[in-house]
Design a protein around this motif. Sequence first.
Motif, PDB file in Angstrom:
ATOM      1  N   ARG A 247       1.000  -1.198   0.153  1.00 39.25           N
ATOM      2  CA  ARG A 247       0.085   0.044   0.098  1.00 39.25           C
ATOM      3  C   ARG A 247       0.995   1.289  -0.054  1.00 39.25           C
ATOM      4  NH1 ARG A 247      -3.811  -1.019   5.076  1.00 39.25           N
ATOM      5  NH2 ARG A 247      -1.593  -1.474   5.963  1.00 39.25           N
ATOM      6  N   VAL A 248       0.280   2.340  -0.670  1.00 37.21           N
ATOM      7  CA  VAL A 248       1.043   3.556  -0.599  1.00 37.21           C
ATOM      8  C   VAL A 248       0.512   4.462   0.395  1.00 37.21           C
ATOM      9  CG1 VAL A 248       1.708   5.536  -1.964  1.00 37.21           C
ATOM     10  CG2 VAL A 248       1.223   3.431  -3.291  1.00 37.21           C
ATOM     11  N   THR A 249       1.406   4.833   1.252  1.00 37.66           N
ATOM     12  CA  THR A 249       0.744   5.549   2.670  1.00 37.66           C
ATOM     13  C   THR A 249       1.128   7.093   2.671  1.00 37.66           C
ATOM     14  OG1 THR A 249       2.788   4.862   3.653  1.00 37.66           O
ATOM     15  CG2 THR A 249       1.014   3.433   3.739  1.00 37.66           C
ATOM     16  N   SER A 250       2.027   7.647   1.620  1.00 37.30           N
ATOM     17  CA  SER A 250       2.169   8.929   1.711  1.00 37.30           C
ATOM     18  C   SER A 250       1.803   9.544   0.504  1.00 37.30           C
ATOM     19  CB  SER A 250       3.787   9.146   2.110  1.00 37.30           C
ATOM     20  OG  SER A 250       4.550   8.704   1.120  1.00 37.30           O
ATOM     21  N   ILE A 251       1.662  10.873   0.659  1.00 42.52           N
ATOM     22  CA  ILE A 251       1.418  11.844  -0.624  1.00 42.52           C
ATOM     23  C   ILE A 251       2.609  12.068  -1.413  1.00 42.52           C
ATOM     24  CG2 ILE A 251       0.811  14.208  -1.187  1.00 42.52           C
ATOM     25  CD1 ILE A 251      -0.651  14.720   1.248  1.00 42.52           C
ATOM     26  N   GLU A 252       3.789  12.011  -0.936  1.00 42.43           N
ATOM     27  CA  GLU A 252       5.129  12.183  -1.677  1.00 42.43           C
ATOM     28  C   GLU A 252       4.979  10.976  -2.622  1.00 42.43           C
ATOM     29  OE1 GLU A 252       5.380  14.575   1.687  1.00 42.43           O
ATOM     30  OE2 GLU A 252       4.956  12.514   1.564  1.00 42.43           O
ATOM     31  N   GLU A 253       4.842   9.543  -2.273  1.00 40.51           N
ATOM     32  CA  GLU A 253       4.837   8.636  -2.710  1.00 40.51           C
ATOM     33  C   GLU A 253       4.011   8.297  -4.137  1.00 40.51           C
ATOM     34  OE1 GLU A 253       5.634   3.722  -2.265  1.00 40.51           O
ATOM     35  OE2 GLU A 253       5.199   5.086  -0.394  1.00 40.51           O
ATOM     36  N   LEU A 254       2.797   9.022  -3.459  1.00 36.53           N
ATOM     37  CA  LEU A 254       1.742   8.984  -4.571  1.00 36.53           C
ATOM     38  C   LEU A 254       1.928   9.753  -5.785  1.00 36.53           C
ATOM     39  CD1 LEU A 254      -1.233   8.876  -2.191  1.00 36.53           C
ATOM     40  CD2 LEU A 254      -0.854   7.037  -4.106  1.00 36.53           C
ATOM     41  N   GLU A 255       2.685  10.998  -5.537  1.00 35.86           N
ATOM     42  CA  GLU A 255       3.043  11.760  -6.541  1.00 35.86           C
ATOM     43  C   GLU A 255       4.236  11.453  -7.350  1.00 35.86           C
ATOM     44  OE1 GLU A 255       2.873  16.396  -4.835  1.00 35.86           O
ATOM     45  OE2 GLU A 255       4.272  15.068  -3.917  1.00 35.86           O
ATOM     46  N   ARG A 256       5.108  10.565  -6.745  1.00 31.33           N
ATOM     47  CA  ARG A 256       6.118   9.823  -7.511  1.00 31.33           C
ATOM     48  C   ARG A 256       5.574   8.756  -8.370  1.00 31.33           C
ATOM     49  NH1 ARG A 256       9.171  10.076  -2.407  1.00 31.33           N
ATOM     50  NH2 ARG A 256       8.468   7.554  -2.212  1.00 31.33           N
ATOM     51  N   GLU A 257       4.714   8.167  -7.956  1.00 30.67           N
ATOM     52  CA  GLU A 257       4.088   6.857  -8.471  1.00 30.67           C
ATOM     53  C   GLU A 257       3.471   7.245  -9.838  1.00 30.67           C
ATOM     54  OE1 GLU A 257       4.935   3.832  -8.503  1.00 30.67           O
ATOM     55  OE2 GLU A 257       5.896   3.768  -6.723  1.00 30.67           O
ATOM     56  N   TYR A 258       2.527   8.450  -9.856  1.00 30.71           N
ATOM     57  CA  TYR A 258       1.619   9.006 -10.723  1.00 30.71           C
ATOM     58  C   TYR A 258       2.333   9.970 -11.585  1.00 30.71           C
ATOM     59  CZ  TYR A 258      -2.982   7.008  -9.416  1.00 30.71           C
ATOM     60  OH  TYR A 258      -4.017   6.069  -9.156  1.00 30.71           O
ATOM     61  N   ARG A 259       3.592  10.627 -10.988  1.00 35.12           N
ATOM     62  CA  ARG A 259       4.140  11.477 -11.641  1.00 35.12           C
ATOM     63  C   ARG A 259       3.304  12.833 -11.919  1.00 35.12           C
ATOM     64  NH1 ARG A 259       7.878   8.369 -16.154  1.00 35.12           N
ATOM     65  NH2 ARG A 259       8.783   6.889 -14.655  1.00 35.12           N
ATOM     66  N   LEU A 260       2.514  13.072 -10.886  1.00 39.30           N
ATOM     67  CA  LEU A 260       1.497  14.149 -11.069  1.00 39.30           C
ATOM     68  C   LEU A 260       1.651  14.660  -9.701  1.00 39.30           C
ATOM     69  CD1 LEU A 260      -1.588  12.335 -12.585  1.00 39.30           C
ATOM     70  CD2 LEU A 260      -0.015  14.039 -13.789  1.00 39.30           C
ATOM     71  N   HIS A 450      -4.695   2.580   1.290  1.00 41.70           N
ATOM     72  CA  HIS A 450      -5.486   1.718   0.499  1.00 41.70           C
ATOM     73  C   HIS A 450      -4.993   1.359  -0.748  1.00 41.70           C
ATOM     74  CE1 HIS A 450      -9.418   0.215  -0.204  1.00 41.70           C
ATOM     75  NE2 HIS A 450      -9.492   0.857  -1.573  1.00 41.70           N
ATOM     76  N   THR A 451      -4.589   2.224  -1.500  1.00 45.07           N
ATOM     77  CA  THR A 451      -4.267   1.922  -3.073  1.00 45.07           C
ATOM     78  C   THR A 451      -3.032   1.248  -2.746  1.00 45.07           C
ATOM     79  OG1 THR A 451      -5.344   3.848  -3.595  1.00 45.07           O
ATOM     80  CG2 THR A 451      -4.236   2.740  -5.172  1.00 45.07           C
ATOM     81  N   THR A 452      -2.607   0.150  -3.692  1.00 48.65           N
ATOM     82  CA  THR A 452      -1.316  -0.378  -3.558  1.00 48.65           C
ATOM     83  C   THR A 452      -0.504   0.235  -4.893  1.00 48.65           C
ATOM     84  OG1 THR A 452      -2.077  -2.210  -5.273  1.00 48.65           O
ATOM     85  CG2 THR A 452      -2.406  -2.610  -2.832  1.00 48.65           C
ATOM     86  N   ARG A 453       0.922  -0.093  -4.712  1.00 49.19           N
ATOM     87  CA  ARG A 453       1.554   0.256  -5.492  1.00 49.19           C
ATOM     88  C   ARG A 453       1.467  -0.171  -7.271  1.00 49.19           C
ATOM     89  NH1 ARG A 453       4.709  -0.721  -1.171  1.00 49.19           N
ATOM     90  NH2 ARG A 453       5.876   1.251  -0.225  1.00 49.19           N
ATOM     91  N   ASP A 454       0.973  -1.499  -7.042  1.00 44.16           N
ATOM     92  CA  ASP A 454       0.657  -2.080  -8.304  1.00 44.16           C
ATOM     93  C   ASP A 454      -0.681  -1.456  -9.115  1.00 44.16           C
ATOM     94  OD1 ASP A 454       2.517  -4.025  -7.978  1.00 44.16           O
ATOM     95  OD2 ASP A 454       1.447  -5.316  -7.018  1.00 44.16           O
ATOM     96  N   ASP A 455      -1.585  -0.949  -8.098  1.00 48.75           N
ATOM     97  CA  ASP A 455      -2.838  -0.382  -8.535  1.00 48.75           C
ATOM     98  C   ASP A 455      -2.381   0.957  -9.169  1.00 48.75           C
ATOM     99  OD1 ASP A 455      -4.474  -2.551  -7.635  1.00 48.75           O
ATOM    100  OD2 ASP A 455      -4.604  -1.606  -5.663  1.00 48.75           O
ATOM    101  N   VAL A 456      -1.645   1.632  -8.424  1.00 52.23           N
ATOM    102  CA  VAL A 456      -1.355   3.107  -9.166  1.00 52.23           C
ATOM    103  C   VAL A 456      -0.288   2.833 -10.298  1.00 52.23           C
ATOM    104  CG1 VAL A 456       0.251   5.151  -8.645  1.00 52.23           C
ATOM    105  CG2 VAL A 456      -1.199   4.181  -6.643  1.00 52.23           C
TER     106      VAL A 456
END
Length: 512
Positions: A247-260, A450-456
């Motif tokens: 699961r992705v737990t931080s805003i920074e990681e979500l930004e990196r994974e989505y590149r947004l 909630h969202t996993t790295r694979d989902d993202v």
Amino acid sequence: MAETESGRDERDTLATALRVLRRRWLIVVGVVIVCMAAAGARYASTTKSYEATANVAFDVSSLPDAALQVSRGSGDPERDAATNVLVASSSQVAELVRRELRSPADPQTLLSAIDVEAAPNANVLDITASTSDAVYSAKLANSFADQYIEFETASQLSAIDAAERDLQTQIDALPVNSPDRATLEQSLQRLNGLRAVATSGSQVIGRASPPGSPSGSSLPRTLVLGAILGLALALAIVFLLESLDRRVTSIEELEREYRLPALAAVPQDSFKPHRGAVRDAQLEPYRILRSALDFAAVTRELDTLLVTSAISAEGKTTVAVELAHAIALTGRNVALVEFDLRRPTLAKRFGLDPREGVTSVLTGQEDLQDALVRPLHDLPNLAVLPAGQLPPNPSELLGAPNVAELLEELAHSEGTVIVDAPPLNPVADAQVLLNNPAIDGTIIVARAGHTTRDDVRRAAGTLARHVLQPVGIVVTGIRDGGRSAYAAAGPGQAVFEPAREKRASRGRRTRP
């Protein structure tokens, strides 16, 4: 520059570790408590052992050797010390101890409770007894020390007897007037004189006394060791779980994974029912999102926005609804359209007729302006178009040409259109909408924890295959409750009343 980047990496690593510990602190505390309890239980159940030590100084020479003016020592102090250790821990000495103490135990049992060591750089034996009785430990150690000396004394007397017999045999074999005979007779006299004062040359220099506490660790020390072991085990478990948790737990990681970029962060409590002024304060994340979109609209047209997510239960519908509310509060016209034709929720949320909406308009059963509903009389500039009846072919219906016509008509009449779309990964509906030229931009909703790295990554790959450029992401489920006092309710609270509390006004249609 390299040092600056290295320092930044170390700070990021430390911050990540602290976030992990803060999120899983219950596991750490639980494991430490269990280990401390186990250590305390083991200490309580373990038989206590009391150690008492007697010290004996030994001499490597013997009386017969001294009387005869010869030296029979090995010349190696370590070897002589090892010999005396073996003697003190021999079964012969243990038998003497058994007799002295009148113990029912056999010599081997007594020896198992005894540890004999030679002190470094000194002719001293340390005889330590370990038993469950403090007084008996001292008595046993002292008895071994005494009986070791007795055994050595007996050995000296036996050596004197043997030396006398040997000398007497040599004297008898010599002539009466022989000079050697006179020398041997003098040696024999010295041996006879030493018999009365014969000792082993060893003496007790420190008698054992009953110890006041058991040997080994005390209870406080045992608990501290248990806590240290528990902390090490807990950290290992926590970071193992973290490495297995996708699961992705931080805003920074979500930004990196989505590149947004992250446009806004929505706390977890914003998804709970609220009333009055408190409810208005919960709109602050969506006001921030509205401002971010207004800023992005300077360089690109964003009249029609698609709100989607990678998977379900990330809060996309809530974000779409509250964003429409936040835009409506500025006085601008906004239309909220539900294109999630598989699991629609807007009709229930606003108390509308679930049979009328998008599907009835697309199939020609109803005119768009007749299907639009304005459920809040305090916000007449907010129009809602629910999904309507569930179609058997949602993807095909959303790919029809009249979908673009519907969106263009809404954008022309209402100004801003917010589209609640299905998630990207489970079905193809949202991917069909990404190809619609009437949609100007996409907002991705991602729920932290909630969202996993694979989902993202799968969703990001889907977005990369389409021409429509996402505006950014909205992160929901943030559990950090620290919010500014400026989020308190202001004058705008009287303008908007929650849809949940306006059930009396829901379901009434107003023509735009």
